[in-house]
Design a protein around this motif. Structure first.
Motif, short mmCIF file in Angstrom:
data_model
loop_
_atom_site.label_atom_id
_atom_site.label_comp_id
_atom_site.label_asym_id
_atom_site.label_seq_id
_atom_site.Cartn_x
_atom_site.Cartn_y
_atom_site.Cartn_z
N ALA A 151 -45.05 -30.14 -15.91
CA ALA A 151 -44.15 -30.04 -15.02
C ALA A 151 -43.13 -29.18 -15.60
CB ALA A 151 -43.56 -31.14 -14.18
N SER A 152 -43.04 -28.18 -16.25
CA SER A 152 -42.03 -27.31 -16.71
C SER A 152 -42.35 -25.76 -16.96
CB SER A 152 -41.90 -27.97 -18.13
OG SER A 152 -41.02 -27.15 -19.11
N GLY A 153 -41.71 -25.19 -17.16
CA GLY A 153 -41.92 -23.64 -17.43
C GLY A 153 -41.43 -23.17 -18.60
N SER A 154 -40.98 -24.16 -19.56
CA SER A 154 -40.62 -23.87 -21.15
C SER A 154 -41.45 -23.40 -22.03
CB SER A 154 -39.90 -25.26 -21.58
OG SER A 154 -39.70 -25.32 -22.82
N ARG A 174 -44.68 -25.76 -23.68
CA ARG A 174 -46.19 -25.34 -23.77
C ARG A 174 -46.75 -25.26 -25.22
NH1 ARG A 174 -44.30 -21.26 -19.68
NH2 ARG A 174 -44.77 -19.84 -21.23
N LEU A 230 -50.42 -26.05 -16.00
CA LEU A 230 -49.03 -25.75 -15.57
C LEU A 230 -48.63 -26.07 -14.31
CD1 LEU A 230 -47.94 -22.52 -17.48
CD2 LEU A 230 -47.34 -24.89 -18.12
N ARG A 286 -45.35 -26.22 -12.34
CA ARG A 286 -43.96 -26.29 -12.16
C ARG A 286 -43.38 -26.91 -10.92
NH1 ARG A 286 -41.62 -20.50 -14.46
NH2 ARG A 286 -39.99 -21.73 -13.89
N LYS A 342 -38.31 -33.86 -11.38
CA LYS A 342 -39.40 -32.93 -11.67
C LYS A 342 -40.78 -33.54 -11.50
CE LYS A 342 -36.65 -30.06 -15.05
NZ LYS A 342 -36.27 -29.55 -16.35
N ALA A 383 -42.94 -34.36 -17.45
CA ALA A 383 -41.88 -33.55 -17.15
C ALA A 383 -40.90 -33.96 -18.06
CB ALA A 383 -41.24 -33.86 -15.66
#
Length: 239
Positions: free
Chosen positions: A23-26, A30, A42, A44, A69, A96
């Motif tokens: 739960a992340s766009g980093s 990843r 993924l 998000r 998140k 997250a």
């Protein structure tokens, strides 16, 4: 959701029957999972991150933001299909995380514009500050014995939340150097207006604590938890 996988030999493998949702766009989070060799999806979270509450400590806020998140992704899963609850419990591990920079008890989020980024860096230069990374895991039915504080969540999932703190010390850089860094564009979407894993590496004299925590994921604690709880194991494919 997009499935990610590693092109290298796996260090760890997920226990059969589980799926990992990040739960992340980093990009760096990843990369950590990819370097482990774990396949993940993924997912998000929707909506804006929660804002700090008056008087809330950086650690408490970071834990709360990571938890929000994770639950946002869980809610999306449950709303995706009539069988979402069953899929969540039996298969999905939701991971997250949230990272903040704190100095003098103040939380430094992402800068609003270049001028704001410069003022953050001027506040940090020549001194130490804290970087706190928190993780929230929403787990299926527990496997093995718990190694951290756990609380029962709705729908028979288990919530595990932990955080780690590292202390970072900046070299005393003059304004023209800091301004040149701001002009690279890197600080604009980074907590505290810098990325230690990028161009901003030169800013730092030393770190007390975990480098991965500063980047955004306390990987030692995460690996220990997933291994100890039986959700992943060391890969034996090449031995």
């Amino acid at each position: 959701m997009t499935t990610q996988s590693s092109q290298h030999s796996a260090l760890f493998t997920l226990t059969a029957g589980y799926r990992l949702l990040l739960a992340s766009g980093s990009p760096r989070r990843r990369q950590f999972l990819s370097e482990w060799g774990l396949p993940f999806e993924l997912a998000r979270p929707d909506g804006a991150e929660p804002l700090p509450e008056p008087g809330e400590s950086p650690d408490t806020y970071t834990r709360r933001a990571a938890t929000a998140k994770a639950h946002a992704v869980a809610a999306n899963l449950l709303g995706a299909s009539a069988t979402g609850a069953t899929q969540l419990h039996s298969k999905a591990i939701i991971l997250a995380a949230d990272t903040v920079v704190a100095v003098d008890g103040d939380i430094l989020g992402k800068p609003n514009d270049p001028r704001h980024a410069l003022s953050m860096l001027q506040r940090l230069t020549g001194r130490g500050h804290e970087v706190i990374s928190a993780v929230c895991l929403l787990l299926p039915s527990p496997v093995g014995n718990a190694s951290m504080d756990a609380a029962e969540c709705p729908m028979d999932t288990e919530e595990l939340v932990f955080s780690d703190v590292s202390r970072v010390f900046f070299h005393p850089w003059p304004e023209d150097v800091l301004r040149a860094y701001v002009n690279t564009g890197e600080p604009h979407d980074k907590a505290g207006a810098y990325a230690i894993q990028g161009h901003g590496a030169f800013l730092v004299d030393k770190i007390e604590g975990s480098w991965s925590t500063v980047v955004g994921l306390p990987v030692t604690q995460l690996a220990h938890l997933l291994l100890n709880r039986g959700f992943m194991q060391p890969s034996t494919s090449h031995t």
